[in-house]
Design a protein around this motif. Structure first.
Motif, PDB file in Angstrom:
ATOM      1  N   ASP A  68      76.561  63.233  -5.313  1.00  0.00           N
ATOM      2  CA  ASP A  68      76.655  62.357  -6.293  1.00  0.00           C
ATOM      3  C   ASP A  68      75.415  62.813  -7.338  1.00  0.00           C
ATOM      4  O   ASP A  68      75.495  62.826  -8.643  1.00  0.00           O
ATOM      5  CB  ASP A  68      76.198  61.070  -6.034  1.00  0.00           C
ATOM      6  CG  ASP A  68      77.556  60.483  -5.128  1.00  0.00           C
ATOM      7  OD1 ASP A  68      78.498  60.402  -5.436  1.00  0.00           O
ATOM      8  OD2 ASP A  68      77.219  60.188  -4.046  1.00  0.00           O
ATOM      9  N   ALA A  69      74.537  63.342  -6.948  1.00  0.00           N
ATOM     10  CA  ALA A  69      73.359  63.557  -7.630  1.00  0.00           C
ATOM     11  C   ALA A  69      72.359  64.997  -7.080  1.00  0.00           C
ATOM     12  O   ALA A  69      72.696  64.931  -5.759  1.00  0.00           O
ATOM     13  CB  ALA A  69      72.304  62.341  -7.810  1.00  0.00           C
ATOM     14  N   VAL A  70      71.786  65.444  -7.891  1.00  0.00           N
ATOM     15  CA  VAL A  70      70.830  66.654  -7.310  1.00  0.00           C
ATOM     16  C   VAL A  70      69.535  66.448  -7.869  1.00  0.00           C
ATOM     17  O   VAL A  70      69.122  65.786  -8.944  1.00  0.00           O
ATOM     18  CB  VAL A  70      71.428  67.965  -8.067  1.00  0.00           C
ATOM     19  CG1 VAL A  70      72.646  68.194  -7.591  1.00  0.00           C
ATOM     20  CG2 VAL A  70      71.123  67.965  -9.695  1.00  0.00           C
ATOM     21  N   LEU A  71      68.546  66.788  -6.867  1.00  0.00           N
ATOM     22  CA  LEU A  71      67.174  66.835  -7.068  1.00  0.00           C
ATOM     23  C   LEU A  71      66.746  68.091  -7.301  1.00  0.00           C
ATOM     24  O   LEU A  71      66.897  68.942  -6.436  1.00  0.00           O
ATOM     25  CB  LEU A  71      66.216  66.029  -6.267  1.00  0.00           C
ATOM     26  CG  LEU A  71      64.950  65.547  -6.427  1.00  0.00           C
ATOM     27  CD1 LEU A  71      64.537  64.430  -5.638  1.00  0.00           C
ATOM     28  CD2 LEU A  71      63.913  66.755  -6.400  1.00  0.00           C
ATOM     29  N   ILE A  72      66.075  68.665  -8.602  1.00  0.00           N
ATOM     30  CA  ILE A  72      65.786  70.076  -8.897  1.00  0.00           C
ATOM     31  C   ILE A  72      64.213  70.125  -8.743  1.00  0.00           C
ATOM     32  O   ILE A  72      63.306  69.577  -9.618  1.00  0.00           O
ATOM     33  CB  ILE A  72      66.338  70.358 -10.151  1.00  0.00           C
ATOM     34  CG1 ILE A  72      67.793  70.188 -10.275  1.00  0.00           C
ATOM     35  CG2 ILE A  72      65.859  71.870 -10.635  1.00  0.00           C
ATOM     36  CD1 ILE A  72      68.270  70.206 -11.943  1.00  0.00           C
TER      37      ILE A  72
ATOM     38  N   ILE B 137      74.958  68.547 -14.704  1.00  0.00           N
ATOM     39  CA  ILE B 137      75.222  67.630 -15.753  1.00  0.00           C
ATOM     40  C   ILE B 137      76.699  67.698 -16.103  1.00  0.00           C
ATOM     41  O   ILE B 137      77.646  66.965 -16.170  1.00  0.00           O
ATOM     42  CB  ILE B 137      74.428  67.492 -17.120  1.00  0.00           C
ATOM     43  CG1 ILE B 137      73.243  66.860 -16.859  1.00  0.00           C
ATOM     44  CG2 ILE B 137      75.156  66.814 -18.117  1.00  0.00           C
ATOM     45  CD1 ILE B 137      73.250  65.371 -16.710  1.00  0.00           C
ATOM     46  N   ALA B 138      77.092  69.048 -16.373  1.00  0.00           N
ATOM     47  CA  ALA B 138      78.518  69.476 -16.606  1.00  0.00           C
ATOM     48  C   ALA B 138      79.466  69.271 -15.453  1.00  0.00           C
ATOM     49  O   ALA B 138      80.715  68.984 -15.760  1.00  0.00           O
ATOM     50  CB  ALA B 138      78.618  71.033 -16.987  1.00  0.00           C
ATOM     51  N   ALA B 139      78.857  69.167 -14.125  1.00  0.00           N
ATOM     52  CA  ALA B 139      79.857  69.194 -13.072  1.00  0.00           C
ATOM     53  C   ALA B 139      79.833  67.465 -12.797  1.00  0.00           C
ATOM     54  O   ALA B 139      80.436  67.078 -11.854  1.00  0.00           O
ATOM     55  CB  ALA B 139      78.983  69.536 -12.009  1.00  0.00           C
ATOM     56  N   GLY B 140      79.172  66.641 -13.563  1.00  0.00           N
ATOM     57  CA  GLY B 140      79.314  65.363 -13.501  1.00  0.00           C
ATOM     58  C   GLY B 140      78.198  64.489 -12.501  1.00  0.00           C
ATOM     59  O   GLY B 140      78.698  63.613 -12.302  1.00  0.00           O
TER      60      GLY B 140
ATOM     61  N   ALA C  73      74.484  63.114 -11.479  1.00  0.00           N
ATOM     62  CA  ALA C  73      73.100  62.780 -11.794  1.00  0.00           C
ATOM     63  C   ALA C  73      72.102  63.792 -11.671  1.00  0.00           C
ATOM     64  O   ALA C  73      72.355  64.198 -10.644  1.00  0.00           O
ATOM     65  CB  ALA C  73      72.879  61.276 -11.537  1.00  0.00           C
ATOM     66  N   VAL C  74      71.185  63.651 -12.406  1.00  0.00           N
ATOM     67  CA  VAL C  74      70.144  64.895 -12.150  1.00  0.00           C
ATOM     68  C   VAL C  74      68.681  64.254 -12.320  1.00  0.00           C
ATOM     69  O   VAL C  74      68.456  63.581 -13.047  1.00  0.00           O
ATOM     70  CB  VAL C  74      70.208  65.658 -13.462  1.00  0.00           C
ATOM     71  CG1 VAL C  74      69.279  66.933 -13.106  1.00  0.00           C
ATOM     72  CG2 VAL C  74      71.598  66.577 -13.550  1.00  0.00           C
TER      73      VAL C  74
ATOM     74  N   PRO D 264      73.285  60.121 -15.984  1.00  0.00           N
ATOM     75  CA  PRO D 264      71.876  59.729 -15.829  1.00  0.00           C
ATOM     76  C   PRO D 264      70.933  61.069 -15.527  1.00  0.00           C
ATOM     77  O   PRO D 264      71.403  61.839 -14.726  1.00  0.00           O
ATOM     78  CB  PRO D 264      71.710  58.755 -14.683  1.00  0.00           C
ATOM     79  CG  PRO D 264      73.185  58.211 -14.663  1.00  0.00           C
ATOM     80  CD  PRO D 264      74.008  59.311 -15.083  1.00  0.00           C
ATOM     81  N   ALA D 265      69.944  61.125 -16.361  1.00  0.00           N
ATOM     82  CA  ALA D 265      68.920  62.342 -16.180  1.00  0.00           C
ATOM     83  C   ALA D 265      67.747  61.842 -16.238  1.00  0.00           C
ATOM     84  O   ALA D 265      67.224  61.219 -16.966  1.00  0.00           O
ATOM     85  CB  ALA D 265      69.185  63.478 -16.819  1.00  0.00           C
TER      86      ALA D 265
END
Length: 334
Positions: free
Chosen positions: A64-68, A83-86, A88-89, A115-116
Protein backbone atom coordinates in the motif's frame (compact mmCIF):
# COMPACT_ATOMS: atom_id res chain seq x y z
CA UNK A 1 -7.26 -1.59 8.17
CA UNK A 2 -3.57 -2.47 8.28
CA UNK A 3 -1.32 -1.03 5.59
CA UNK A 4 1.41 -3.16 4.03
CA UNK A 5 4.63 -1.13 3.95
CA UNK A 6 7.85 -1.65 2.01
CA UNK A 7 11.07 0.05 3.09
CA UNK A 8 13.68 1.38 0.69
CA UNK A 9 16.99 1.63 2.55
CA UNK A 10 18.34 -0.52 5.38
CA UNK A 11 20.97 1.86 6.75
CA UNK A 12 20.94 3.79 10.01
CA UNK A 13 17.85 5.86 9.26
CA UNK A 14 16.15 2.89 7.64
CA UNK A 15 16.48 0.96 10.90
CA UNK A 16 14.93 3.88 12.79
CA UNK A 17 11.96 3.94 10.42
CA UNK A 18 11.58 0.17 10.55
CA UNK A 19 11.18 0.45 14.32
CA UNK A 20 8.59 3.22 13.91
CA UNK A 21 6.59 1.12 11.46
CA UNK A 22 6.64 -1.81 13.87
CA UNK A 23 5.45 0.42 16.73
CA UNK A 24 2.11 1.27 15.09
CA UNK A 25 -0.50 -1.50 14.73
CA UNK A 26 -2.01 0.21 11.68
CA UNK A 27 1.04 -0.69 9.58
CA UNK A 28 2.89 -3.89 8.78
CA UNK A 29 6.42 -3.89 7.39
CA UNK A 30 6.45 -6.61 4.74
CA UNK A 31 9.55 -5.99 2.59
CA UNK A 32 12.86 -4.18 2.41
CA UNK A 33 15.28 -3.41 -0.39
CA UNK A 34 18.79 -1.97 -0.37
CA UNK A 35 21.73 -1.97 -2.76
CA UNK A 36 23.76 -3.29 0.18
CA UNK A 37 22.49 -6.86 0.30
CA UNK A 38 24.04 -7.54 3.69
CA UNK A 39 22.24 -4.59 5.31
CA UNK A 40 18.93 -5.56 3.72
CA UNK A 41 19.25 -9.15 4.93
CA UNK A 42 20.12 -8.07 8.47
CA UNK A 43 17.10 -5.77 8.71
CA UNK A 44 14.83 -8.38 7.12
CA UNK A 45 15.96 -11.01 9.61
CA UNK A 46 15.41 -8.62 12.52
CA UNK A 47 11.80 -7.96 11.47
CA UNK A 48 10.88 -11.30 9.91
CA UNK A 49 10.25 -9.86 6.45
CA UNK A 50 11.38 -10.48 2.88
CA UNK A 51 14.19 -8.86 0.91
CA UNK A 52 12.78 -7.90 -2.49
CA UNK A 53 13.91 -5.86 -5.47
CA UNK A 54 12.69 -2.31 -6.02
CA UNK A 55 10.88 -3.33 -9.20
CA UNK A 56 9.16 -6.21 -7.42
CA UNK A 57 7.99 -3.95 -4.60
CA UNK A 58 6.67 -1.22 -6.88
CA UNK A 59 4.76 -3.67 -9.08
CA UNK A 60 3.11 -5.49 -6.17
CA UNK A 61 -0.49 -4.26 -5.69
CA UNK A 62 -0.55 -5.74 -2.17
CA UNK A 63 1.94 -3.11 -0.98
CA UNK A 64 0.00 0.00 0.00
CA UNK A 65 2.79 2.43 0.80
CA UNK A 66 6.56 2.81 0.63
CA UNK A 67 8.96 4.49 2.99
CA UNK A 68 11.99 5.86 1.12
CA UNK A 69 15.12 6.04 3.28
CA UNK A 70 17.64 5.13 0.61
CA UNK A 71 20.46 7.36 -0.69
CA UNK A 72 19.45 10.88 -1.75
CA UNK A 73 20.15 10.29 -5.43
CA UNK A 74 17.34 7.69 -5.53
CA UNK A 75 14.62 9.75 -3.87
CA UNK A 76 13.14 11.64 -6.82
CA UNK A 77 12.83 8.63 -9.11
CA UNK A 78 11.41 6.42 -6.38
CA UNK A 79 8.79 9.00 -5.37
CA UNK A 80 7.61 9.33 -8.96
CA UNK A 81 7.59 5.59 -9.61
CA UNK A 82 5.76 4.80 -6.39
CA UNK A 83 3.14 7.50 -6.95
CA UNK A 84 2.62 6.28 -10.52
CA UNK A 85 2.11 2.77 -9.12
CA UNK A 86 -0.68 4.08 -6.89
CA UNK A 87 1.17 3.84 -3.62
CA UNK A 88 1.30 6.34 -0.79
CA UNK A 89 4.81 7.68 -0.20
CA UNK A 90 6.83 8.76 2.80
CA UNK A 91 10.30 10.03 1.84
CA UNK A 92 13.25 11.20 3.88
CA UNK A 93 14.69 14.62 3.08
CA UNK A 94 15.78 15.93 0.66
CA UNK A 95 13.68 15.20 -2.42
CA UNK A 96 16.78 15.68 -4.57
CA UNK A 97 19.90 17.82 -4.62
CA UNK A 98 18.62 19.71 -7.69
CA UNK A 99 15.84 22.23 -7.13
CA UNK A 100 14.38 21.93 -10.63
CA UNK A 101 14.20 18.14 -10.26
CA UNK A 102 12.45 18.54 -6.91
CA UNK A 103 9.91 20.88 -8.48
CA UNK A 104 9.14 18.30 -11.18
CA UNK A 105 8.59 15.68 -8.49
CA UNK A 106 6.21 18.01 -6.68
CA UNK A 107 4.22 18.53 -9.89
CA UNK A 108 3.98 14.76 -10.42
CA UNK A 109 2.78 14.21 -6.86
CA UNK A 110 0.20 16.99 -7.12
CA UNK A 111 -1.18 15.55 -10.37
CA UNK A 112 -1.42 12.01 -8.96
CA UNK A 113 -3.35 12.97 -5.85
CA UNK A 114 -1.90 10.20 -3.70
CA UNK A 115 -0.71 10.93 -0.12
CA UNK A 116 2.97 11.89 -0.04
CA UNK A 117 4.89 13.18 2.95
CA UNK A 118 8.43 14.37 3.59
CA UNK A 119 10.50 13.30 6.59
CA UNK A 120 11.00 16.57 8.47
CA UNK A 121 10.99 14.88 11.85
CA UNK A 122 11.71 17.98 13.95
CA UNK A 123 8.17 19.24 13.35
CA UNK A 124 7.01 16.25 15.39
CA UNK A 125 9.26 16.75 18.40
CA UNK A 126 6.84 17.38 21.29
CA UNK A 127 8.64 20.54 22.40
CA UNK A 128 8.92 22.15 18.98
CA UNK A 129 5.31 21.18 18.26
CA UNK A 130 4.25 22.90 21.49
CA UNK A 131 6.03 26.09 20.35
CA UNK A 132 4.17 25.96 17.05
CA UNK A 133 0.82 25.47 18.80
CA UNK A 134 1.41 28.29 21.27
CA UNK A 135 2.69 30.65 18.59
CA UNK A 136 -0.21 29.96 16.23
CA UNK A 137 -2.60 30.56 19.12
CA UNK A 138 -1.16 34.06 19.54
CA UNK A 139 0.23 33.43 23.01
CA UNK A 140 3.30 35.65 22.43
CA UNK A 141 1.77 38.08 19.96
CA UNK A 142 3.34 38.78 16.59
CA UNK A 143 6.57 36.92 15.87
CA UNK A 144 9.56 39.18 15.42
CA UNK A 145 12.79 37.21 15.83
CA UNK A 146 13.43 33.47 15.42
CA UNK A 147 16.74 31.81 16.29
CA UNK A 148 17.53 28.15 15.54
CA UNK A 149 20.71 26.45 16.80
CA UNK A 150 21.77 23.04 15.49
CA UNK A 151 25.22 21.65 16.28
CA UNK A 152 26.23 18.05 15.60
CA UNK A 153 28.57 16.34 18.08
CA UNK A 154 31.10 15.46 15.36
CA UNK A 155 31.43 15.86 11.59
CA UNK A 156 30.56 13.01 9.24
CA UNK A 157 33.23 11.28 7.15
CA UNK A 158 34.46 13.33 4.21
CA UNK A 159 33.31 10.51 1.91
CA UNK A 160 29.75 11.30 3.07
CA UNK A 161 30.23 15.06 2.74
CA UNK A 162 31.23 14.65 -0.90
CA UNK A 163 27.89 13.06 -1.84
CA UNK A 164 25.62 14.83 0.68
CA UNK A 165 24.99 18.00 -1.29
CA UNK A 166 26.75 20.09 1.33
CA UNK A 167 25.86 21.44 4.75
CA UNK A 168 22.94 23.58 3.57
CA UNK A 169 21.17 20.76 1.69
CA UNK A 170 22.09 17.99 4.11
CA UNK A 171 22.17 19.42 7.65
CA UNK A 172 20.64 22.89 7.66
CA UNK A 173 17.71 21.78 5.52
CA UNK A 174 15.98 20.71 8.74
CA UNK A 175 16.46 24.21 10.16
CA UNK A 176 15.25 25.82 6.94
CA UNK A 177 12.11 23.74 7.27
CA UNK A 178 11.67 24.80 10.90
CA UNK A 179 11.87 28.48 9.93
CA UNK A 180 9.44 28.03 7.04
CA UNK A 181 7.09 26.07 9.32
CA UNK A 182 7.04 28.73 12.02
CA UNK A 183 7.55 31.96 10.06
CA UNK A 184 6.70 31.06 6.45
CA UNK A 185 8.97 31.59 3.47
CA UNK A 186 11.32 34.59 3.68
CA UNK A 187 12.02 37.21 1.08
CA UNK A 188 15.81 36.83 1.06
CA UNK A 189 18.64 34.67 2.37
CA UNK A 190 22.16 35.67 3.42
CA UNK A 191 24.70 32.97 4.29
CA UNK A 192 28.23 32.93 5.57
CA UNK A 193 30.34 29.92 6.41
CA UNK A 194 33.80 28.47 6.73
CA UNK A 195 35.67 25.25 7.30
CA UNK A 196 37.04 25.40 10.84
CA UNK A 197 36.74 21.80 11.98
CA UNK A 198 38.12 19.59 9.23
CA UNK A 199 40.25 21.01 6.40
CA UNK A 200 39.23 18.05 4.24
CA UNK A 201 35.63 19.29 4.34
CA UNK A 202 36.84 22.61 2.96
CA UNK A 203 38.91 20.82 0.33
CA UNK A 204 35.75 18.96 -0.72
CA UNK A 205 34.10 22.33 -1.39
CA UNK A 206 31.87 22.44 1.68
CA UNK A 207 31.72 24.31 5.00
CA UNK A 208 31.36 22.87 8.48
CA UNK A 209 30.43 26.07 10.32
CA UNK A 210 27.73 28.42 9.05
CA UNK A 211 25.27 31.16 9.92
CA UNK A 212 22.27 32.07 7.77
CA UNK A 213 19.97 35.08 8.09
CA UNK A 214 16.47 34.92 6.63
CA UNK A 215 14.72 38.27 6.13
CA UNK A 216 10.99 38.72 5.65
CA UNK A 217 9.02 41.35 3.75
CA UNK A 218 7.40 42.59 6.98
CA UNK A 219 10.73 43.03 8.79
CA UNK A 220 10.87 39.75 10.72
CA UNK A 221 14.25 38.04 10.94
CA UNK A 222 15.23 34.40 11.44
CA UNK A 223 18.77 33.21 12.10
CA UNK A 224 20.21 29.71 11.86
CA UNK A 225 23.53 28.59 13.36
CA UNK A 226 25.06 25.27 12.31
CA UNK A 227 28.26 23.55 13.32
CA UNK A 228 29.45 20.05 12.55
CA UNK A 229 31.17 19.85 15.97
CA UNK A 230 29.91 20.35 19.51
CA UNK A 231 32.13 18.26 21.78
CA UNK A 232 29.53 18.25 24.57
CA UNK A 233 26.76 16.55 22.56
CA UNK A 234 23.88 17.18 20.17
CA UNK A 235 22.87 20.83 20.57
CA UNK A 236 19.31 21.55 19.44
CA UNK A 237 17.75 24.81 20.61
CA UNK A 238 15.13 27.27 19.42
CA UNK A 239 14.03 30.72 20.55
CA UNK A 240 11.06 32.67 19.20
CA UNK A 241 10.62 36.26 20.35
CA UNK A 242 7.21 37.85 19.91
CA UNK A 243 5.67 41.21 20.64
CA UNK A 244 4.16 39.84 23.87
CA UNK A 245 6.64 37.22 25.05
CA UNK A 246 9.16 34.53 24.30
CA UNK A 247 8.96 30.81 23.45
CA UNK A 248 12.10 28.73 23.77
CA UNK A 249 13.20 25.10 23.65
CA UNK A 250 16.39 23.93 25.34
CA UNK A 251 18.41 20.78 24.94
CA UNK A 252 17.28 17.32 25.99
CA UNK A 253 19.80 16.24 28.62
CA UNK A 254 21.15 12.80 29.41
CA UNK A 255 19.85 13.27 32.96
CA UNK A 256 17.87 15.87 34.86
CA UNK A 257 20.05 15.48 37.94
CA UNK A 258 21.86 18.65 39.02
CA UNK A 259 24.51 18.49 41.73
CA UNK A 260 25.01 21.65 43.78
CA UNK A 261 27.89 21.85 46.25
CA UNK A 262 30.25 24.44 47.66
CA UNK A 263 32.51 23.67 44.73
CA UNK A 264 29.94 24.55 42.13
CA UNK A 265 26.83 23.37 40.27
CA UNK A 266 27.05 20.59 37.68
CA UNK A 267 24.55 18.83 35.43
CA UNK A 268 24.37 16.42 32.51
CA UNK A 269 25.35 16.98 28.89
CA UNK A 270 22.84 17.07 26.01
CA UNK A 271 21.91 13.70 24.55
CA UNK A 272 24.58 12.43 22.21
CA UNK A 273 22.91 12.38 18.80
CA UNK A 274 19.72 12.51 16.78
CA UNK A 275 18.70 8.91 17.45
CA UNK A 276 18.32 9.63 21.15
CA UNK A 277 17.03 13.18 20.73
CA UNK A 278 14.34 12.53 18.13
CA UNK A 279 13.20 8.92 18.54
CA UNK A 280 9.78 9.99 19.81
CA UNK A 281 9.50 12.46 16.94
CA UNK A 282 10.09 9.70 14.38
CA UNK A 283 7.26 7.64 15.87
CA UNK A 284 4.87 10.61 15.93
CA UNK A 285 5.85 11.51 12.37
CA UNK A 286 5.03 7.99 11.17
CA UNK A 287 1.68 8.06 12.96
CA UNK A 288 0.86 11.33 11.17
CA UNK A 289 1.63 9.70 7.81
CA UNK A 290 -0.71 6.82 8.61
CA UNK A 291 -3.40 9.33 9.58
CA UNK A 292 -3.02 10.95 6.16
CA UNK A 293 -3.28 7.66 4.30
CA UNK A 294 -6.05 6.03 6.34
CA UNK A 295 -8.15 9.04 7.36
CA UNK A 296 -7.47 11.45 4.52
CA UNK A 297 -6.02 14.17 6.74
CA UNK A 298 -3.55 16.48 4.98
CA UNK A 299 0.08 15.36 5.34
CA UNK A 300 1.69 17.75 7.85
CA UNK A 301 4.99 17.87 5.92
CA UNK A 302 4.34 17.90 2.19
CA UNK A 303 6.48 17.53 -0.90
CA UNK A 304 5.97 21.28 -1.39
CA UNK A 305 7.57 21.78 2.02
CA UNK A 306 10.50 19.73 0.73
CA UNK A 307 10.77 22.01 -2.31
CA UNK A 308 10.62 25.09 -0.07
CA UNK A 309 13.44 23.89 2.18
CA UNK A 310 15.57 22.99 -0.83
CA UNK A 311 14.95 26.43 -2.34
CA UNK A 312 16.27 28.02 0.87
CA UNK A 313 19.33 25.76 0.71
CA UNK A 314 19.89 26.74 -2.92
CA UNK A 315 19.66 30.43 -2.04
CA UNK A 316 22.10 29.92 0.84
CA UNK A 317 24.63 28.22 -1.45
CA UNK A 318 24.43 31.07 -3.95
CA UNK A 319 24.74 33.61 -1.15
CA UNK A 320 27.80 31.89 0.29
CA UNK A 321 29.43 31.66 -3.10
CA UNK A 322 28.70 35.24 -4.16
CA UNK A 323 28.80 36.99 -0.77
CA UNK A 324 25.43 38.70 -1.08
CA UNK A 325 21.80 38.32 -0.01
CA UNK A 326 19.75 36.24 -2.46
CA UNK A 327 16.07 36.94 -3.05
CA UNK A 328 13.99 33.78 -3.44
CA UNK A 329 12.09 35.47 -6.28
CA UNK A 330 15.37 35.63 -8.21
CA UNK A 331 16.11 31.90 -8.06
CA UNK A 332 16.00 30.20 -11.48
CA UNK A 333 12.52 28.83 -12.10
CA UNK A 334 10.93 30.79 -9.25
Amino acid sequence: MTLNIALFGAGRIGKVHAASIASDPRAKLVAVTDVMAEAATALADAHGIAVRSADDILSDPAIDAVLIASSTDTHADLIERAIAAGKAVFCEKPIDLNLDRARRVQASVAAAGRPAMMGFNRRFDPNFAAVKTAFDAGEIGKGELLAVTSYDPAPPPVSYVKVSGGLFRDMMIHDFDMCAWLFGMPEAVFATGSSLIDPEIGAAGDVDTAVVILTYADGRIATIRNSRRAVFGYDQRLELLGSEGLLSVGNQLESTVVKSTAGGVTGAKPQLFFLERYMKAYQTEWAAFLDAVLDGTPPPATVQDGVNALALAEAANISLREGRPVRLADLPGA
